[in-house]
Motif scaffolding. Structure first.
Motif, mmCIF file in Angstrom:
data_model
loop_
_atom_site.group_PDB
_atom_site.id
_atom_site.type_symbol
_atom_site.label_atom_id
_atom_site.label_comp_id
_atom_site.label_asym_id
_atom_site.label_seq_id
_atom_site.Cartn_x
_atom_site.Cartn_y
_atom_site.Cartn_z
ATOM 1 N N TYR A 183 -33.108 -70.203 -62.563
ATOM 2 C CA TYR A 183 -32.461 -69.950 -63.854
ATOM 3 C C TYR A 183 -32.614 -68.488 -64.259
ATOM 4 C CZ TYR A 183 -31.910 -74.996 -64.626
ATOM 5 O OH TYR A 183 -31.544 -76.305 -64.531
ATOM 6 N N ASN A 184 -33.807 -67.940 -64.082
ATOM 7 C CA ASN A 184 -34.051 -66.551 -64.478
ATOM 8 C C ASN A 184 -33.233 -65.574 -63.627
ATOM 9 O OD1 ASN A 184 -35.855 -67.372 -66.452
ATOM 10 N ND2 ASN A 184 -37.655 -67.119 -65.154
ATOM 11 N N LYS A 185 -33.192 -65.821 -62.317
ATOM 12 C CA LYS A 185 -32.416 -64.947 -61.441
ATOM 13 C C LYS A 185 -30.931 -65.004 -61.790
ATOM 14 C CE LYS A 185 -35.573 -65.378 -57.489
ATOM 15 N NZ LYS A 185 -35.760 -65.967 -56.138
ATOM 16 N N SER A 186 -30.445 -66.202 -62.042
ATOM 17 C CA SER A 186 -29.021 -66.345 -62.367
ATOM 18 C C SER A 186 -28.685 -65.695 -63.695
ATOM 19 C CB SER A 186 -28.639 -67.831 -62.395
ATOM 20 O OG SER A 186 -28.813 -68.413 -61.123
ATOM 21 N N TRP A 187 -29.604 -65.773 -64.644
ATOM 22 C CA TRP A 187 -29.341 -65.122 -65.927
ATOM 23 C C TRP A 187 -29.273 -63.611 -65.771
ATOM 24 C CZ3 TRP A 187 -27.208 -66.724 -70.104
ATOM 25 C CH2 TRP A 187 -27.246 -65.931 -71.255
ATOM 26 N N SER A 231 -23.939 -69.504 -53.134
ATOM 27 C CA SER A 231 -24.810 -68.782 -54.064
ATOM 28 C C SER A 231 -24.120 -68.577 -55.402
ATOM 29 C CB SER A 231 -25.200 -67.424 -53.468
ATOM 30 O OG SER A 231 -25.931 -67.585 -52.273
ATOM 31 N N ALA A 232 -22.829 -68.254 -55.371
ATOM 32 C CA ALA A 232 -22.088 -68.077 -56.619
ATOM 33 C C ALA A 232 -22.045 -69.379 -57.409
ATOM 34 C CB ALA A 232 -20.671 -67.594 -56.320
ATOM 35 N N SER A 233 -21.906 -70.499 -56.716
ATOM 36 C CA SER A 233 -21.897 -71.793 -57.388
ATOM 37 C C SER A 233 -23.224 -72.066 -58.075
ATOM 38 C CB SER A 233 -21.581 -72.898 -56.380
ATOM 39 O OG SER A 233 -21.611 -74.162 -56.984
ATOM 40 N N THR A 234 -24.321 -71.756 -57.395
ATOM 41 C CA THR A 234 -25.640 -71.938 -57.988
ATOM 42 C C THR A 234 -25.804 -71.071 -59.228
ATOM 43 O OG1 THR A 234 -26.628 -72.480 -55.842
ATOM 44 C CG2 THR A 234 -28.117 -71.717 -57.576
ATOM 45 N N HIS A 235 -25.393 -69.804 -59.140
ATOM 46 C CA HIS A 235 -25.519 -68.901 -60.287
ATOM 47 C C HIS A 235 -24.665 -69.356 -61.460
ATOM 48 C CE1 HIS A 235 -28.154 -66.168 -58.350
ATOM 49 N NE2 HIS A 235 -27.290 -65.677 -57.494
ATOM 50 N N LEU A 236 -23.476 -69.877 -61.172
ATOM 51 C CA LEU A 236 -22.620 -70.362 -62.253
ATOM 52 C C LEU A 236 -23.282 -71.522 -62.980
ATOM 53 C CD1 LEU A 236 -19.961 -70.554 -63.821
ATOM 54 C CD2 LEU A 236 -19.057 -71.983 -61.976
ATOM 55 N N ALA A 237 -23.779 -72.501 -62.231
ATOM 56 C CA ALA A 237 -24.409 -73.668 -62.854
ATOM 57 C C ALA A 237 -25.625 -73.270 -63.672
ATOM 58 C CB ALA A 237 -24.797 -74.684 -61.773
ATOM 59 N N ALA A 238 -26.464 -72.403 -63.116
ATOM 60 C CA ALA A 238 -27.675 -71.986 -63.830
ATOM 61 C C ALA A 238 -27.342 -71.136 -65.044
ATOM 62 C CB ALA A 238 -28.600 -71.221 -62.886
ATOM 63 N N THR A 239 -26.292 -70.332 -64.964
ATOM 64 C CA THR A 239 -25.887 -69.510 -66.102
ATOM 65 C C THR A 239 -25.408 -70.373 -67.257
ATOM 66 O OG1 THR A 239 -25.319 -67.624 -64.707
ATOM 67 C CG2 THR A 239 -24.279 -67.727 -66.885
ATOM 68 N N VAL A 240 -24.668 -71.423 -66.952
ATOM 69 C CA VAL A 240 -24.211 -72.344 -68.003
ATOM 70 C C VAL A 240 -25.411 -72.971 -68.706
ATOM 71 C CG1 VAL A 240 -23.024 -74.525 -68.427
ATOM 72 C CG2 VAL A 240 -21.972 -72.796 -66.970
ATOM 73 N N VAL A 241 -26.417 -73.353 -67.927
ATOM 74 C CA VAL A 241 -27.644 -73.885 -68.526
ATOM 75 C C VAL A 241 -28.275 -72.841 -69.442
ATOM 76 C CG1 VAL A 241 -29.985 -74.699 -68.054
ATOM 77 C CG2 VAL A 241 -28.091 -75.507 -66.650
ATOM 78 N N GLY A 242 -28.360 -71.600 -68.959
ATOM 79 C CA GLY A 242 -28.948 -70.536 -69.761
ATOM 80 C C GLY A 242 -28.189 -70.266 -71.045
ATOM 81 N N LEU A 243 -26.876 -70.291 -70.987
ATOM 82 C CA LEU A 243 -26.067 -70.077 -72.185
ATOM 83 C C LEU A 243 -26.303 -71.179 -73.200
ATOM 84 C CD1 LEU A 243 -22.786 -68.937 -70.405
ATOM 85 C CD2 LEU A 243 -24.056 -67.563 -72.072
ATOM 86 N N ARG A 244 -26.344 -72.404 -72.745
ATOM 87 C CA ARG A 244 -26.565 -73.519 -73.671
ATOM 88 C C ARG A 244 -27.970 -73.484 -74.256
ATOM 89 N NH1 ARG A 244 -23.383 -77.891 -69.819
ATOM 90 N NH2 ARG A 244 -21.279 -77.506 -70.691
ATOM 91 N N GLU A 245 -28.942 -73.086 -73.451
ATOM 92 C CA GLU A 245 -30.302 -72.967 -73.982
ATOM 93 C C GLU A 245 -30.390 -71.913 -75.072
ATOM 94 O OE1 GLU A 245 -32.714 -72.150 -70.607
ATOM 95 O OE2 GLU A 245 -33.102 -74.280 -70.165
#
Length: 482
Positions: A183-187, A231-245
């Protein structure tokens, strides 16, 4: 949502009016003049959205909750952004004017921040110039406490709030470290994109998410190269989590549009002759294990490398598995070793993987483990025999123990060990896991026994995929046809 027919505009309006009436009636009983505001809120939401042709119950529910009912509740509690609203009007949660609540005669703001105490008492102060309540997790928690206070009283609301804090702390505690790292890397990737595109970071729209995946595929890495689609798919999913958090609203439609763009663009990469990503990791095999054992030097680091590789192969380790082991998790048995491995990414359990003595002493995982642990205690003291110490330790170039290994250091070690042994294709942190499945299958082991040893679900698709690397040659529909 029972009783609401798809496409029935009149029923939809009646459904919303019923909820608004309930909000207003409850408020009126407590002395709040909300009947007029609630009706005005319904009219305002109606004007904003127009006819509800062809809507589904799910859409009606979301619309009522987010617009009409929110407007009635905001009016009931006196919330709304200061300024920008004409005299004689208040504003609902979206900043739209709502008739029926006059502005203070001095032109000031009538907004309040409602605490559990003031919500329960029904008597709230109106600080001058108070800001609007933001749409954030903190604001949502505040609104929840208000409702609890109204229903159950202040003391019960406090206890419920404490329970929510405990639940948040437990969730944080049980979240795996590697998930937090992802999550941190994707953010950070999202922040780099926003800086490059000059977009506000705490805002996500359909356009910004589509632009994000396009940027990742084109130039997202720090070296200016594009990410692999996975990798882009993973970053997208984790970024959405980060935005909602962080309190942002990311709709499912916007996320789906970004994912559709990612999948479509990923298809065009191989069409253009471009291959990205390292592909499937190579699996360890017996010849590779022999080469590794021969290449390990006669040092503590060499003994650790041999034990790390040989034991990891026999319980199908991922890179995080040996990093999480304690000395007490590995116990000697007359027939070999029992390794208590934490299994599962979301639902955790412990599997006891049994590792037998090997016929060939040179690649015996039990003897390698015993030699490594004996040398560690001899050279660095008996404290390393304590069950609470890390099973596999980091060792610097001068032979000093630096503490327990972490997943990244295990991955680097496996890669370095395989290169030193001259393995044709360097191993990764997943190679030992792949190796057990493929080699055991080649030796005729039962698929269920392999799954139990490696911690896969029985009939796991990933495990069957590893097996197919060999089965695809032996059980081949085209073999012998020509």
């Amino acid at each position: 949502m029972t009783g609401v027919d798809d496409g029935d505009d009149a029923t939809a309006r009646a459904f919303i009016a019923h909820h608004l009436h309930g909000v207003a009636a409850n408020a009126a009983e407590d002395g709040h003049p909300a009947l007029v505001e609630a009706a005005a809120a319904e009219r305002t939401a109606r004007e904003e959205h127009g006819r509800l042709e062809g809507n589904t119950p799910q859409f009606v529910y979301g619309w009522a909750q987010q617009d009409a009912i929110k407007a009635g509740q905001d009016a009931m509690f006196g919330r709304g952004p200061p300024g920008g609203v004409g005299a004689g009007q208040a504003a609902d949660g979206g900043g739209r004017p709502v008739a029926g609540r006059p502005r203070p005669p001095d032109g000031g703001s009538d907004e309040v921040t409602v605490t559990a105490e003031t919500a329960a008492a029904g008597d709230v102060a109106a600080p001058e110039g108070a800001p609007a309540v933001p749409d954030s997790p903190a604001a949502e928690r505040q609104a929840l406490i208000e409702r609890w206070a109204e229903r159950h009283g202040i003391d019960a609301a406090r206890r419920l709030a404490d329970a929510e804090d405990l639940a948040d702390a437990v969730e944080k505690e049980i979240t795996p470290d590697n998930t937090v790292d992802t999550y941190n890397k994707s953010w950070r990737v999202w922040e780099r994109f926003c800086a490059a595109a000059r977009l506000p970071g705490p805002e996500a729209t359909r356009g910004s998410l589509v632009a994000f995946v396009t940027w990742m595929l084109r130039e997202g890495q720090q070296n200016g190269k594009g990410y692999a689609p996975s990798s882009a798919s993973t970053h997208l999913a984790a970024t959405v989590v980060g935005l909602r958090e962080r309190g942002m609203t990311v709709s499912g439609d916007d996320q789906a549009a970004a994912r559709a763009a990612l999948q479509g663009l990923a298809v065009k990469l191989p069409q253009a002759g471009e291959r990205r990503g390292r592909g499937q990791a190579s699996g360890a095999d017996i010849d590779g294990l022999r080469a590794v054992a021969r290449a390990c030097p006669d040092t503590l680091t060499g003994d650790r490398d041999k034990a790390l590789t040989l034991t990891g192969f026999h319980y199908a380790s991922r890179s995080q598995d040996p990093a999480g082991l304690l000395t007490g998790d590995v116990t000697l048995h007359p027939r070999g070793l029992v390794v208590a491995v934490l299994t599962g990414r979301t639902k955790h359990s412990v599997r006891n993987a049994k590792i037998r003595y090997a016929d060939d002493p040179a690649i015996c995982p039990v003897r390698a483990w015993t030699a490594y642990r004996t040398r560690l205690a001899d050279e660095h003291g008996p404290r390393w025999a304590d069950p609470s110490t890390p099973a596999f330790v980091g060792i610097d170039q001068w032979g000093h123990v630096t503490g327990g290994m972490v997943p990244d250091s295990v991955t680097r070690a496996i890669k370095r060990i395989s290169k030193r042994a001259g393995v044709p294709i360097a191993w990764t942190g997943h190679s030992l896991r792949i190796g057990l499945a493929s080699v055991a299958r080649r030796k005729g082991r039962d698929a269920i026994a392999i799954a139990d040893q490696g911690g896969w679900a029985r009939h796991s698709r990933s495990m069957l995929g590893y097996m197919q690397r060999d089965d695809g040659w032996d059980d081949n529909a085209s073999a012998g046809l020509a």
